[in-house]
Design a protein around this motif. Sequence first.
Motif, PDB file in Angstrom:
ATOM      1  N   CYS A 284       0.823  -1.210   0.000  1.00 48.83           N
ATOM      2  CA  CYS A 284       0.000   0.000   0.000  1.00 48.83           C
ATOM      3  C   CYS A 284       0.856   1.257   0.000  1.00 48.83           C
ATOM      4  CB  CYS A 284      -0.938   0.002   1.202  1.00 48.83           C
ATOM      5  SG  CYS A 284      -1.857   1.540   1.374  1.00 48.83           S
ATOM      6  N   GLY A 285       0.650   2.093  -1.014  1.00 51.51           N
ATOM      7  CA  GLY A 285       1.270   3.414  -1.058  1.00 51.51           C
ATOM      8  C   GLY A 285       0.245   4.518  -1.003  1.00 51.51           C
ATOM      9  N   SER A 286      -0.993   4.184  -0.623  1.00 49.15           N
ATOM     10  CA  SER A 286      -2.090   5.142  -0.607  1.00 49.15           C
ATOM     11  C   SER A 286      -2.263   5.748   0.779  1.00 49.15           C
ATOM     12  CB  SER A 286      -3.399   4.452  -1.022  1.00 49.15           C
ATOM     13  OG  SER A 286      -4.509   5.318  -0.855  1.00 49.15           O
ATOM     14  N   VAL A 287      -2.651   7.043   0.807  1.00 47.94           N
ATOM     15  CA  VAL A 287      -2.967   7.701   2.079  1.00 47.94           C
ATOM     16  C   VAL A 287      -4.473   7.914   2.215  1.00 47.94           C
ATOM     17  CG1 VAL A 287      -0.732   8.859   2.190  1.00 47.94           C
ATOM     18  CG2 VAL A 287      -2.651  10.010   1.061  1.00 47.94           C
ATOM     19  N   ASN A 288      -5.251   7.369   1.290  1.00 44.65           N
ATOM     20  CA  ASN A 288      -6.691   7.571   1.321  1.00 44.65           C
ATOM     21  C   ASN A 288      -7.299   6.933   2.574  1.00 44.65           C
ATOM     22  OD1 ASN A 288      -9.632   6.927   0.638  1.00 44.65           O
ATOM     23  ND2 ASN A 288      -9.033   8.175  -1.117  1.00 44.65           N
TER      24      ASN A 288
ATOM     25  N   ALA B 111       6.897   6.043  -3.607  1.00 39.76           N
ATOM     26  CA  ALA B 111       6.482   5.066  -4.617  1.00 39.76           C
ATOM     27  C   ALA B 111       7.685   4.292  -5.150  1.00 39.76           C
ATOM     28  CB  ALA B 111       5.754   5.769  -5.761  1.00 39.76           C
ATOM     29  N   GLY B 112       8.786   4.994  -5.363  1.00 43.82           N
ATOM     30  CA  GLY B 112       9.985   4.324  -5.862  1.00 43.82           C
ATOM     31  C   GLY B 112      10.548   3.332  -4.869  1.00 43.82           C
ATOM     32  N   SER B 113      10.508   3.664  -3.576  1.00 45.29           N
ATOM     33  CA  SER B 113      10.995   2.748  -2.546  1.00 45.29           C
ATOM     34  C   SER B 113      10.163   1.480  -2.507  1.00 45.29           C
ATOM     35  CB  SER B 113      10.963   3.438  -1.179  1.00 45.29           C
ATOM     36  OG  SER B 113      11.284   2.528  -0.150  1.00 45.29           O
ATOM     37  N   LEU B 114       8.826   1.637  -2.531  1.00 48.17           N
ATOM     38  CA  LEU B 114       7.953   0.469  -2.551  1.00 48.17           C
ATOM     39  C   LEU B 114       8.200  -0.365  -3.810  1.00 48.17           C
ATOM     40  CD1 LEU B 114       4.581   1.985  -1.302  1.00 48.17           C
ATOM     41  CD2 LEU B 114       5.894   0.211  -0.154  1.00 48.17           C
ATOM     42  N   GLY B 115       8.352   0.322  -4.935  1.00 48.51           N
ATOM     43  CA  GLY B 115       8.578  -0.391  -6.187  1.00 48.51           C
ATOM     44  C   GLY B 115       9.856  -1.202  -6.166  1.00 48.51           C
ATOM     45  N   TYR B 116      10.941  -0.611  -5.660  1.00 45.84           N
ATOM     46  CA  TYR B 116      12.210  -1.335  -5.605  1.00 45.84           C
ATOM     47  C   TYR B 116      12.106  -2.532  -4.682  1.00 45.84           C
ATOM     48  CZ  TYR B 116      17.171  -2.337  -5.392  1.00 45.84           C
ATOM     49  OH  TYR B 116      18.384  -2.969  -5.473  1.00 45.84           O
TER      50      TYR B 116
END
Length: 422
Positions: free
Chosen positions: A242-246, A331-336
Amino acid sequence: MILLCIIADDFTGALDTGVQFAAHGVSTRVVVDPNVDFSAHKASVLVVDTETRHLPANQAYDIVSRLVERARRAGVSYIYKKTDSALRGNIGAELSALLDASGQAQLPFLPAFPQTGRITKNGIHYVDGVPVTESPFGKDPFEPVHYAAVSQLIGEQSRIPVKSCPALTDDSSVPRENGILVFDAETVDDLRRTGQMLLKEHRLSIMAGCAGFGAVLPELLGMAAAASHPVLRLDPRLLVVCGSVNPITLAQLDHAEASGFTRLRLTPRQKLEPGYWQSGEGAEQIQKIEAILADHPHCIIESNDLGGNRPTAEYAASLGIDLETLRVRIAGSLGYLVGQIFTSPSLGTLLLTGGDTLLQCMNCVGVQELEPICELEKGVVLASFTYHGCTRHVITKSGGFGQESLFTDLAEQLAQSGAGRD
């Protein structure tokens, strides 16, 4: 030959509209490339993610305009500008780009998604009964929506005339005014009837809306074959990234944790320090994460701090980075991280929430094209892709979709799917 080109401004939005056609047996591909070669694709529906949601309005206009011009030269019959169902992004600029580049005089825009409680009434856009500006989308830290009146929101980025129109009926006709026509819709029938009248008067060569109107297009355009109901054979283990703050997604995470999911929160350093995961400490942490995944069938990895995101904001301030850089680095950290564990035997079914997270994960594993398969829930899409010569699956959802029990409900679906394996 490509019959329909759908232009979306983020990855999850591209998938939740493209899947409406895939579920009706229509060959559909989703690509992340505004310079896509139309001649290289044989699908009937090509969905192009332009990644323009967070760009300056003039850049978004130029990218969409060039893509529309190329689609026209390629002989695409219909062009659909997919917009966010909560009106986020460069909507005015991108609708203007579509209309200007198309050579048409009118652009019908149906922004409602009544299937998920998002309607347009008297030109005002509502989310679950309140104007969108009073919903969580009006308080989004990265892209808050400032106008509930759709014509006013478009007018912020466009000089093209905008007219608010009631939903069309069998007894009404399409207004003759030039410009962008914003149609009300409170039900799926409103979307369907309005679409039928627009088609009858040959006004659908260009059009705009979200996945709501997209859901009625396969039958409206005569593209629907037999509905596809694939037999799922998915790994019952579930990792939610999860990268969402919603707040809607945060409630889903809390419910899942209370129901037994193991929840891992990335630290501010892990999210924001360049090269963290490539360091010795980062490599050790990845090994620990893999061990946790091996021992726990239902896990969450998220970018939110416990009790709010103040620690991350303070760390970002100490680094002197702005809000946009903050968004991109997270987002880049989560992606990596996902890229590093993607081939691990400890990883089961992967669910990604948030378009930025999905894009970065796909970039890190070198995937630019997905095939949507079906919706597991409204706005929750199962897709497949080829990675290192084999087919892998991923579940995606936008941050603002789904009931509180969504993740636990999906875990139950996966358990049933796994029990049905050969």
